[in-house]
Each structure stands twice: as C-alpha cells, then as structure tokens.
Design a protein around this motif. Structure first.
Motif, mmCIF file in Angstrom:
data_model
loop_
_atom_site.group_PDB
_atom_site.id
_atom_site.type_symbol
_atom_site.label_atom_id
_atom_site.label_comp_id
_atom_site.label_asym_id
_atom_site.label_seq_id
_atom_site.Cartn_x
_atom_site.Cartn_y
_atom_site.Cartn_z
ATOM 1 N N THR A 195 11.199 10.069 5.950
ATOM 2 C CA THR A 195 11.568 8.767 6.511
ATOM 3 C C THR A 195 12.826 8.870 7.349
ATOM 4 O O THR A 195 12.964 8.223 8.390
ATOM 5 N N GLU A 196 13.753 9.710 6.898
ATOM 6 C CA GLU A 196 14.966 9.917 7.707
ATOM 7 C C GLU A 196 14.608 10.496 9.075
ATOM 8 O O GLU A 196 15.211 10.136 10.087
ATOM 9 N N GLU A 197 13.628 11.375 9.095
ATOM 10 C CA GLU A 197 13.169 11.915 10.383
ATOM 11 C C GLU A 197 12.558 10.820 11.243
ATOM 12 O O GLU A 197 12.765 10.763 12.450
ATOM 13 N N LEU A 198 11.801 9.953 10.579
ATOM 14 C CA LEU A 198 11.194 8.825 11.292
ATOM 15 C C LEU A 198 12.260 7.956 11.952
ATOM 16 O O LEU A 198 12.080 7.483 13.081
ATOM 17 N N TYR A 214 9.799 1.922 4.386
ATOM 18 C CA TYR A 214 10.192 2.070 5.788
ATOM 19 C C TYR A 214 9.170 2.869 6.594
ATOM 20 O O TYR A 214 8.986 2.650 7.787
ATOM 21 N N LYS A 215 8.533 3.783 5.909
ATOM 22 C CA LYS A 215 7.483 4.531 6.593
ATOM 23 C C LYS A 215 6.394 3.561 7.060
ATOM 24 O O LYS A 215 5.977 3.584 8.229
ATOM 25 N N ALA A 216 5.973 2.694 6.182
ATOM 26 C CA ALA A 216 4.964 1.690 6.560
ATOM 27 C C ALA A 216 5.494 0.750 7.636
ATOM 28 O O ALA A 216 4.773 0.315 8.540
ATOM 29 N N TYR A 243 9.733 12.302 0.528
ATOM 30 C CA TYR A 243 9.442 11.021 1.194
ATOM 31 C C TYR A 243 10.668 10.535 1.959
ATOM 32 O O TYR A 243 10.583 10.053 3.084
ATOM 33 N N THR A 244 11.808 10.672 1.333
ATOM 34 C CA THR A 244 13.033 10.200 1.980
ATOM 35 C C THR A 244 13.386 11.079 3.165
ATOM 36 O O THR A 244 13.787 10.588 4.232
ATOM 37 N N GLU A 286 0.831 -1.221 0.000
ATOM 38 C CA GLU A 286 0.000 0.000 0.000
ATOM 39 C C GLU A 286 0.858 1.260 0.000
ATOM 40 O O GLU A 286 0.561 2.231 -0.698
ATOM 41 N N ALA A 287 1.900 1.233 0.811
ATOM 42 C CA ALA A 287 2.782 2.403 0.902
ATOM 43 C C ALA A 287 3.429 2.683 -0.448
ATOM 44 O O ALA A 287 3.581 3.835 -0.861
#
Lengths: 345, 345, 345, 345
Positions: D43-46, D247-249, D39-40, D21-22
């Motif tokens: 995700t790096e913040e995540l 990675y977000k998912a 997006y990247t 889905e992501a």
C-alpha cells in the motif's frame, strides 16, 4: 551609579529602597527552606490582614507567567478552555506557556480596551457539554488591564456573578493590581474576593520588588493541590525568606499603595502634557500608569534612541509609555521636551 | 538577628554579604528588562572568561529545577529518554517536573553512590531505533552528586565519550558544581566542556546566592531555541540585573571557590569528628559538603529538635548533614556535642 | 490467501470470522457517529450484562496504549505517579505515551514475574504529602501480565484493598484479560470490580478483533470527564458502530472465552513439548498464551528465518513464543520440529 | 438491515462494499504487526504511484485528529504557533488536542469562508524572533474546508510560496481531500506537494472507509521522527493490514474519486433544490459535499426529528447538510419534500 530613567516599562525600574532593606534584614542565620521559615509564616499572616480574610491561601512563585500557569493548572483540566481578552498577557506575552503548561485552549476575545464583558464571555458557552470542544472553565481578566484600563468594582462583580452562574471560575491577573487598587481608592479585598474573584496572580515586581509573585486562592478547596503544581512547574523557591521579606516591606505602611499612586500620578501628568501636542492622540483612557498614544511614525526611532520605549502597534503607529514608582516630574518634563522637539529630528 | 545555623541543607544558609552588596550596587536607574541590560551583558562576558571559552551560551533562570527542565527541553524530543541515577534530583526531588515539562521518560539506574557509569548507560541502549520504546538521548549526571560524591575528570570524560559515541548528549546538573570544582582543585571548564559536557545547569543558590541559576550550552546549535523554551517554561526574569549582579560578585576573586572550599572543609571536619562516635557509620565518602551516616534511630528525633536535619533513608536510619559557606567550627563542635550527648536524650 | 501462522504475537493473527460477519452486518444505512448510534447503545448494555453490574461506564478507544493513557488521565493529576511493574506495557512498550500524555512519573518496580505485590507498592509511599516528590495515586497492574503470568483473585483483592487503604486507585491493563479469565475459569467481573479494580483497559484486539479497545470505569464519578479526555487524546472514533459490532460478536456465546481458552491450550501444548528439549528452559510459568524460554543463542536467527518470533532478553538468550485463537496443533508440531532440528542449522 | 440515510454528516455513512471486501481478503494467516507486513508495504508503494512521487513518507494513524496532531508535532516545537482559520477542525472540533499534544498555540484567524489568505497569515508574523511570543511555524489549511469551500490550485501555491518565504511549513488537513480533488478534476499531487504542501493529513473515513487515516510528508527530513511521535501519540495500530487493505481498495480504479464525485454531485442537486425554497438562503458556495444554509428557526427541530442534521450557527439559524458516497437522488427528493412541508409542522 545609573541615574537614567525612561518610560519603557515599570519593570525597568529598580527595587524600592525599603524592599532592599528588608532583604538585608533577613540575611543572617539558617532558616528552613521552601517556605517553612518564620518569615514566610509571618508574611502569610500579613496577607490575611491585608486581604481582610482568613480564607486565603498564598503561594509564592517566581514571576507573573509562573503565577498565571500555576493558578490556571489549579482551576481546570487540560480539556478546558480559558476565556480572556485578546490582549491578555497570558495570550500574547507568555510564549504559549499557558497552552503548554495547562494543555488548555485560550478563547481570546477581541476588545477595544482590554476588558472582557459578560457578553463576550457568553459567546464562548455554546458548546458546553459537547465532547468535541474545549470546555470553558476559567475566565481570566487583568486588573489593571494590559491597556492601562480598569474594571470598576461593579464590572468585576458582574463578571464574577455571570461566570459563577455558568460554572466558570474567575482568575485575576494582578500583575498591576496595586495600580488598580490605588486608582480605585480601595483595598485589594474589594477588587478580589469581595467581588467574587476565585484566584489571583498577585504581582509586586512591577511596583518595586525584585522578584517573586504570589498565587492566591480564596477558597481552600482550590488550593489543595497547589504545592505540588507549584513544584512541578519549577516555581518553588528554596530560600523563600527573600521573597517573604519583600512582601513584608511591601505591605508595611502600604508601600504598595504609595508606590502605585505615585506611578499613576506620573502617568496622569505625562498624558496631560502629551495630549496637548497636536500630532499625538491618546488611544486609551489613562487610568493607571501607562499612556497609549499614536504618534507620527517618523518620530519613533529618533525618540527611542534618546529615551527607549516600546511600539505597541506598528501599523497604527501606536506607542506605550509607562511610568514607575520612581518616575519624577523632571523625568516627564525632559521626555515631553524630547517629544516636542521630535519634529526637528 | 537570626544567628542560628544548622546542618539541614546548604540552601538554609543566607546570602553571602558580597552578593548582597552587589545587589545594592545595581539598584538605581532604569535598565531594559529580560536580559538586554548592560549588567547582564557584562556578566555573560564574565562567564566566557570563567569558563575559558567563547563557545558558551548562558541563560539565567530561576532555580535548579527550572535550569534542568530548560536544559532537557533543549536537548531532546518528548519521545526521548534521559538516563540518570536513581538518586538524581531530576528523578526524585522535582515532583515530576522533567516528565511533565519535557514529556520524556527518565531511565533511572540504581547506583551505590549516586554515580552513573558507562555500564549502566549501556544497559539502556538495547531498544535504540524501535518505535515502541522511549529513545535515550540525554545522559544526566550530577556533580557533585546528591550523595556527596564526585566524578573524577577521567570518569566524566569516559561518560561523555561513551555517550557521544552512542549519539547521546551529556547534561550536568551542577547545583553544587562549585563544591566539586573546589574539591577537585580545578576550574569549571575542566569538569564541563573540556570533559565533553554538552549542557550544564549551573547553580549558585546553594553556595551563597539569593536566587537565579544558569543554563549553559557549550555548542551554539543547542542554544538556538532556548530563549523561547525559557520563556514558555516561565523561567525568564524581568529585572535580570538582579541575577546578573549576583554572578558578578560570585566570580569576583573566585568567591564561589572560597565559599565552596569552606563548606567542604567544614564537612570534612564534621565527618572526622562524628566518625569517632562508635554508634555512627558514614555511608558515603565525604568528598564535598555533605555527610551521610547511619545513626541510632532513637537519637534522630531528639537531635532534630535541637538542631534540625533530614533523614535520608528511614529504613536504614540514615541521615544527611550538610555544611554551608557560613558554617563555623564552633557550629560543628556544638553539633557534635549534641550528638555525643544523644545517648542521654 | 495467506495460510502461514507463527508464534511471534497474538496480534499477528487475523480477525475471527464471527467478528468479520458482525462488521458486515452493520454495514448499511446511516447512523449517528461518535457513539450515539443504536449499535453502540446496545453494546454498552451488553457490557453491563457481561460485567454483571449497572455501575459501569464504557468508552471505546482505538488501541491499548490509547486505553491506558485515557484511563490514567481520568484517575490522576500530572503531579501524581503510577506504580507499576518494570515490565509493564505502559512502562516499556508505549514510547513514553503515559509520561507525555499524563505528565506523570511511572514508579516502575523490579519483579521476577511481572507481578506487583503490596510490599513493592508500599516501598513507593514514603513521600506522600511532600511537595518535592511525585505523589503515587494509581497502581497499574496487568492481567494476564506481560510475562504470561496471572494474579489470583485473592492477590488482586489484596492489592486493591491495600491500594484503597492508601488512597490509591487500581488500574488494570487488560490487554489479555480474556486469557486471564479463561485460565482462571471465571468471569470478567471476578477479576475486575468484584476484586476492587477501579478502572480497566479492556482489550480485544489480541483475541480476534480488528481494532478498538474499551476503557471501563466501575465508579461513575471517575468517568465524568472521560468523554473530553478521550476526544482530546484523539481516541474517539467517528464510525463507532464498527467497534461496537465487534464487541457484540465477541460477547455472543462467549466467543472471547473460547478464543482465549484455545490460545491458552495451545501455549500449554507448546510449552509441554519444548520443555522436553534439554537445551531449552522455560523461564516463566505458562499460565496463559505465552511461553518464555531460554534457548541456545545460535538457534535464534535460523529459527526466526523459518518462523518469526521475538527475542525477549538478548543477554539471557530468552525468547517469547505466543499462541493465538487460530493456532493449530499442526502449527505447534511443525514449529517444534523446526526447533528440534535447530541443532543442525 | 438499516436502510435509512440522512444528511447529518459524511461520517454517518457506512463502509463502501469494495472496502469491506478488501478487509475480508486479507483476513487469514499471520502477518507481522505494526506495519511491517506485506500488505502495508504494497500500500505504501501504491501511495507513491497515486501521489506521483517517490519522495513521500506515509504513516497510518487512527483518525483525523490523530493525523493532525502527529503531523503538527513533526513540524514544530511547543513554543511555536499554528496559523489556521477560526473554523478549522484543529481549532474547534478536537477538544484542544492540538494544544495539549503539541503544547503550541493556535493563531485562529476570522474568515468568511473557511479559507486562509496570505494577508491573514502575514498578520501573525510581527513577533517573529521575540522570545515573549509563540513563534508561528506552521500554516494549517483544510481542503476542502470545513465550510465546504475550495482553495484553487493557484491559491494553494500562493499560500505555500508565501509561507515558505517566511520560514513556515504548510500542513493540509485533507479529511475531505478526495472531495476536493474530485471537484477540481485533478490528482492528489496537484493540490499537495506540487502546490508546495509539506505535510498532509490524508482522510478516507468520510469517503467510505471504516477507520484509519494517513499522515504524509513530502520531505524525508520531516518524517524521521514520526514513527516515535505516532507511537507516543497512541496512533500506531497493531493489525495494520486492516488499514492498508482499505487504502488498496480505495485507490483501485480510483474508488476515492467516484465516491467523492458522487457525494459532490448529490450536494449540488440538493443545493439547487433547496435554493428554490424562498425561506432558505445558501450561506456558502457549494463546491463539494456540504450545503450551508439559513432556514427559519422554527423549522429546525421538527425537521431534525424526521431526518437528523446539525445546526451550524444557532444565532444565525444556519444549518449544515452533508451528502455522502451513498446518498441517492431519492434521498434528496424525500428530504426536500420534508423541508417544503416544514411550514406545516
């Protein structure tokens, strides 16, 4: 004039006078460089005689590590692996030169005496064909070994036969091949191509030469790329006559053999004498020019200060004593006396 | 006894007698190997004197390619690039050793005379910081150049200043640095660290030595890893005293300078004489010991057969003639006569 | 939902919906990894059909640089050299990956349009056989080139014939081979093996795929070592079905061709429109999906801020605009309007 | 629709639906490539949140081998050595990628359970400072190990402390770090930087992702060169959003943890059931998602034909069964039944 001699290593010795003479004898006039000179051509012919074969390609390089990495590059691809003893020079004494210069993995096998066996080689062959694993392609053995031991001619043949059956080349690190041939009372051919060896690092520096070893192939198809490999490995000497001349002297009247026989004999005498000292235990057979022994830990430093040598294994208090072509019986007597008095230090 | 001399290369010459004497003078007794001997320590001290600085780390290696790849490995990472002239030895004469051994890209710039300029270096700097591109980190220049030309001290300084301002090290390939210092009537220091050079491949083989060059760093922080790099590059000699002794002789009474001055003078004489032959055109300034010239194509082979030399550029019919420390005026006269008669071949 | 599109690069585009569907369609159950799954087997068969030959070995890797370095490793030894255009991706956009991973030198030739010629290749062949010089072994060309130009089928054949006659392999970097085949109205076979290409980096990412390129050999003997080379190069994917599935979609109804035709057509429209702006000069023929042009320097930054693109050559004020499979005529109209108004920024 | 599941490897599993889905959610519009997209960045913040630190540099690469070789290149020079367990993936499953890509030697230590200890590391340190030997610089451990075992947090700390005291970095191969964190009921931070880990290969592919792993450094000074190392290693993806999105998912609602917990639980159930079969002996603790066991040799092939799995050690008749995030209790029941009936095959 430095007249001291000790038992640290055969590469601590000087150059044999005959070799120095040979260097002087070629020291005039201009010659083409990089091996296209008459001296080198002549010496290459000599190698054919000494090795008793026309099927031999000889490439001079600078040192033993250079010889090993050139030989290994010629025999395999970076995804291959070399099977060797854990104590092999290529594994422990070349600061990772084989890995960096070939890109390959070393599969280093534990041995009691520095000698590979077909059983040990067999253990590395389970993953042949699987893309996940470095593919064994070369077996590298040392004769005489880093532990001062010898493969018999039969053992060499067995390893070569087994290796060839398994699509492996056999490389011989012959840094001390002269000591081996002298001890086995045979010729170089007997422990190289006649036994099945494919490629040879042929050493002379530890037996009276100044610099320059040879990489030798006994199959022309293996040698085709070596000129380029040697150059790219920074192992091609310009003034080649000065390597060639040394080998000419080395082969004349089998200087190599008399040098090696003498060094071996000195080790035999040394080992006999020290084995009588009850605190000392020999840890390897003395077959060539080194003596491995455990000695009381507290003796080591005072002894080293009087006559330097290397500790082989700190934990076991094991030391290595080496003899050279110029070691004298007096040297041994003096050294043994030092040891005998070590108790008092 | 080979008394022939020709004009193919300065590495076709023999060893200077003083150097041979030095080799004999250290040829007795045992010494620790790999550079821990007194001869090497003494020679390292000599380098400090000759280079007029205590801030110098000297590592002996085997040859010029070895020196270059050890120096370059010490100065950069595999993702870096070296800026050099297209004619640089590292770019055209080392069979790709720099690429393989450092992993780096060479950014080789077209020049008319083998000399880099700050303008040429500047052209390579547009992609600094972008992960897609090899990052320039070293400028490598040759003094004297492969084209027999010289950088003035001012030019060296300009290149070093510009490079340092742009976060680039400067490496000097000094295979013929003696010829350069002799021609510029200066000391090694003046054209190395005093001008800003960071690392130096210091050559002697082309000026009367047998083997062994030195990698030199003028900043201790650059030298820290070099012992390991040298060993892994198969450039560490065991019987080091035989390299050290040669350099001792080389520095004594500035043997390097008298050898180089002589070779340079012989090239000057040769160039003067050949420039009078109308069919011949010099293509480079004759500043050290080589003469580049175009000659009629049909002369080349017959001349080579009588006295060998190399064609530099087949298309242009350009040849290179080199003189050495042992070239005589008689040699030149004889060679010029051969050329003058070439018409008749 | 990101609906913005710009003209920076075709790899800024998303994944084609059909490709995404294909990924979903294989997303259930377990399959053997590393390429031993049915999806991969099926896709390999598809490649045979699409390329009209059974003589084809296909190896999926991750990206274009991965494809190039795997292909080059399979074709040569570290002492070899690759002849390529100076603008080649392998020369300028891979941070030295080819040098580090193959150990080889790139012989990068200046070209006006990114296209090698047999004359340029011939210039690199003078040192074949000499151990001092990297030995040319591979010619690497890009189709379509990094400059958006095309080799005709005849030009490809000429290069391949000449190369093979000179014992050189020909590698094709096909990062945009779909755009080339679409423009030339031919099949992949026509511009690869039928023209004489030996090895191919087959790209899809720039034409609608998510990740995964293929290295293809048209001669089984060249492919034998590739499984090991790919793994050692860290280019073997575990969940291979997700690469295979994409290619299945890519080949179905020639999705690759319709995507590429569309992108090419968009570039044609863009170039036609911008060529009418008097301050803009096209610098390359527009044959596929890129437009190279010089524009007033002061326009660049304001334009980039509104719709990002890359400067190709700072000095010349040359920019590159690329179209993709999803570029619309509206996008172009909008972008051209921005340019037309650039005067006012 | 493939509904089969087996116990060969966790990388035989598909992609978790949330991850798919992501991927779809980011599939529109243009974004800058190579990681400069929103997006990247997000995700790096995540990663900072998930790892509970701002001191973290994250670099996406393609696969585990890619992550390992990029990490190792960042931590050492070619003359260094990596200490690891003999069973380490870098030692046995990467076809020599670490040796070729870093130039380094692996010092692979025999262990009963895949776990290094400070005693084993200490054994490799005797030659620090000697130019003849590869210099240990990195300790590489795997968590969870290739043998399905775990380091406790205390063991990790002990290894890191000991390593740092000896000037060694610690690299963690976290191909299955999610399984480890799930089993230890802790966060990633607890078994990485909080324990002293310097660099991490962070895996997701074995736990529900499609492709793309991360190399992570917890010290900015170690990360400075990584963009170039990654690119030169052919590990930089262009359409980066498709890695980032996964990675977000993966991090949302700790999908990684629920996936891993499930897989671990399935292995626990499987091991419990098979341990009741008297002919089967577990050979390793079952701490995460693998079961190692010896089974009668004659059962292996028939069983594999019905439900594929790998033999781990042919000689010992030891097999490895792995569970994944999608393994069901029904799958286990079915498989155990197959085993129980193996007698009859």
């Amino acid at each position: 004039m430095n007249t001291k001699r000790f038992f640290a290593s055969d590469n601590n010795a000087p150059i044999h006078p005959k070799v120095m003479e040979a260097l002087m004898s070629v020291n005039s006039g201009h010659t083409i460089s990089y091996g296209d000179d008459v001296y080198t051509k002549e010496t290459e012919e000599l190698f054919k005689k000494v090795f008793e074969t026309e099927e031999i390609d000889v490439f001079f390089v600078y040192n033993g590590t250079g010889a090993n990495v050139v030989a290994l590059q010629a025999l395999m691809y970076p995804f291959n692996a070399v099977v060797c003893a854990k104590t092999a020079h290529i594994n422990v004494d070349e600061c990772g030169a084989p890995e960096k210069q070939t890109g390959c993995k070393l599969l280093a096998m534990e041995t009691p005496d520095g000698k590979l066996t077909t059983d040990l080689i067999a253990k590395t062959l389970h993953a042949i064909g699987s893309q996940h694993h470095s593919q064994p392609r070369v077996v590298s053995i040392t004769q005489s070994t880093e532990m001062g031991t010898l493969y018999t001619i039969e053992e060499l043949k067995e390893i070569c036969d087994f290796s060839h059956k398994n699509n492996l080349f056999v490389h011989l690190d012959g840094a001390r091949i002269a000591n081996a041939a002298a001890a086995l009372k045979c010729n170089f051919a007997d422990i190289t191509w006649k036994a099945g060896i494919d490629a040879l690092s042929f050493g002379g520096t530890k037996n009276g030469l100044m610099f320059g070893e040879a990489v030798i192939f006994f199959n022309p198809s293996l040698a085709a790329n070596v000129p380029f490999i040697r150059k790219q490995s920074a192992q091609l000497h310009s003034k080649m006559r000065y390597i060639s001349a040394q080998y000419k002297a080395y082969f004349e009247n089998e200087l190599w053999r008399s040098n090696a026989l003498h060094a071996n004999k000195m080790a035999a005498i040394l080992s006999e004498k020290v084995s009588k000292i009850s605190a000392i235990k020999l840890t390897q057979k003395v077959q060539v020019n080194s003596v491995f022994a455990t000695i009381p830990k507290e003796w080591i430093e005072p002894l080293q200060n009087k006559s330097f040598f290397y500790v082989w294994d700190d934990e076991k208090s094991e030391v290595r004593w080496m003899t050279a072509f110029d070691t004298t019986e007096d040297d041994i007597e003096g050294f043994v006396k030092l040891i005998e008095n070590a108790n008092g230090y």
